[in-house]
Write an enzyme that holds these catalytic residues in place. Structure first.
Site, mmCIF file in Angstrom:
data_model
loop_
_atom_site.group_PDB
_atom_site.id
_atom_site.type_symbol
_atom_site.label_atom_id
_atom_site.label_comp_id
_atom_site.label_asym_id
_atom_site.label_seq_id
_atom_site.Cartn_x
_atom_site.Cartn_y
_atom_site.Cartn_z
ATOM 1 N N LYS A 78 -98.063 5.101 26.468
ATOM 2 C CA LYS A 78 -97.357 4.517 25.310
ATOM 3 C C LYS A 78 -98.332 3.772 24.393
ATOM 4 O O LYS A 78 -99.489 3.563 24.749
ATOM 5 C CB LYS A 78 -96.282 3.540 25.787
ATOM 6 C CG LYS A 78 -95.362 4.078 26.860
ATOM 7 C CD LYS A 78 -94.334 5.055 26.334
ATOM 8 C CE LYS A 78 -93.376 5.408 27.460
ATOM 9 N NZ LYS A 78 -92.419 6.427 27.158
ATOM 10 N N GLN A 79 -97.814 3.297 23.263
ATOM 11 C CA GLN A 79 -98.674 2.600 22.294
ATOM 12 C C GLN A 79 -99.413 1.446 22.960
ATOM 13 O O GLN A 79 -100.597 1.249 22.728
ATOM 14 C CB GLN A 79 -97.848 2.075 21.112
ATOM 15 C CG GLN A 79 -97.440 3.143 20.108
ATOM 16 C CD GLN A 79 -96.127 3.810 20.446
ATOM 17 O OE1 GLN A 79 -95.649 3.779 21.586
ATOM 18 N NE2 GLN A 79 -95.520 4.445 19.449
#
Ligand SMILES: *Cc1c(COP(=O)(O)O)cnc(C)c1O
Length: 383
Positions: free
Chosen positions: A186-187
């Protein structure tokens, strides 16, 4: 950077000395869980997205589960969601004995098609569960309007969308509650982890209790007000999360830069490939993955052949997403089959996730774009 054999992985976390120092510092304290980093991480995320409350939990899936639970959704209830997502966005409804009702997607944005959502609402519908797929905001205006009209709750699965905005508001804060995920692709990552954000005090209170074995504020360690879970996130994970949040703007802009390189280089090297759409007016995308589609008419078999071809050259890639309703468990349990959600299925059949992470170099993006272009030119050269 590439691996030892010049390989380009599909994704890789961006952990610097800043994060390592933050995690090490926690290990020098006695507070490895239920300590001060948990609330600090929650405050950090709440402030960044503009939510009144944030509740750190052990995964994005746990965050979704507690949202469904806190809204009192259960047997006999229906929750409308998308078949084009990660399996957790529908599983969380099944955890509570309710039924996920799938609605087909918009072929351009790949998000829920709001017009079809309206047609799927029944007296049993309790909530809408839009997913901001690949970091692109779902059509929240239309969905919130439907929710208002029909008295439905809205749970936003924003697990792929930290940093994305819809009409000036951060995704996850538009509905009753929203979720973020911090798995390493994820980010930002906490190793494993998730977060619920909400402006509703009742949901936040329940979520704090449910993640901690059903304990209430001020109750003893062995006193449980309700059936709860151990969905806590440790201070070690939260320290990593805080350090990542401190680098969030740098991380988001690095990802946007890599996406811009793909946009430019695929346009020249593989112009027939369908690239991610521009965000609709008023929306901004937060780049999570870089997923392209083979041109219309290509089959899943051809897509698999491209994946094999790229992997053979050390280029990490994958089929993103296989449709949820076609997962073996959903077919067996609910009798779904091919043709049930034709738009999602057709897009899914042609989709490939290409390598995407903060430190990906322009030259590596060029290598990937050239490899895709060469395969396309060679593949149907006789056609
Ligand atoms: C990553 C993700 C989640 C949460 O996954 P976890 O691995 O449980 O953290 C949920 N929904 C979507 C759409 C995701 O991409």
């Amino acid at each position: 950077m590439s691996g030892a054999r010049g390989e380009i992985p599909l994704s890789r976390p961006d952990v610097t000395e800043h994060e390592i120092a933050a995690v090490t510092a926690v290990l020098r304290t006695p507070h490895l869980s239920l300590g001060p980093r948990v609330a600090a991480f929650e405050e950090c995320v709440a402030a960044r997205v503009g939510a009144r409350y944030a509740v750190a939990v052990s995964s994005g899936t746990a965050a979704l589960h507690l949202c469904v639970r806190a809204l009192g959704i259960g047997p006999g209830d229906e929750v409308i969601t998308t078949p084009f997502s990660f399996v957790a966005s529908a599983n969380c409804v099944l955890f509570e004995g309710a039924r996920p009702v799938f609605v087909d997607i918009d072929p351009v944005t790949l998000n829920l098609d709001a017009k079809r959502v309206a047609a799927a609402i029944t007296p049993r519908t309790k909530a809408l569960l839009p997913v901001h797929v690949f970091g692109l905001p779902a059509p929240m205006d239309a969905l919130l309007e439907l929710a208002r009209t029909h008295g439905l709750a809205v749970i936003e699965d924003a697990c792929e969308a930290l940093g994305a905005y819809y009409c000036g508001r951060h995704v996850g804060t538009l509905g009753d509650c929203g979720t973020f995920g911090f798995y390493p692709n994820k980010q930002i990552t906490t190793g494993e982890g998730g977060m619920i954000v909400t402006n509703r005090e009742d949901i936040a209170r329940l979520a704090y209790s449910l993640r901690n074995q059903g304990r209430d504020d001020g109750m003893g360690w062995l006193s449980h007000a309700r059936l709860g879970y151990n969905y806590r996130l440790s201070d070690i994970n939260c320290a990593l999360g805080i350090a990542q949040m401190e680098r969030l703007e740098e991380i988001l802009s690095a990802r946007a830069k890599v996406a811009a390189w793909y946009e430019e280089l695929l346009a020249t090297e593989a112009p027939t490939v369908v690239r991610p759409c521009a965000p609709p007016a008023g929306s901004t995308r937060s780049w999570f993955v870089y997923v392209v589609q083979l041109p219309p008419g290509y089959t899943a078999g051809e897509r698999d052949a491209l994946i094999k071809h790229l992997r053979a050259q050390g280029i990490g890639c994958n089929h993103y997403f296989p449709c949820i309703h076609l997962q073996p468990f959903y077919r067996a349990e609910f009798g779904y089959g091919p043709g049930d959600f034709p738009v999602a299925e057709e897009i899914s059949a042609r989709s490939v996730a290409l390598p995407f992470y903060n430190r990906l170099q322009r030259e590596e993006v060029a290598t990937v774009a050239r490899a895709v272009g060469a395969w396309l030119r060679g593949h149907r050269s006789g056609a």
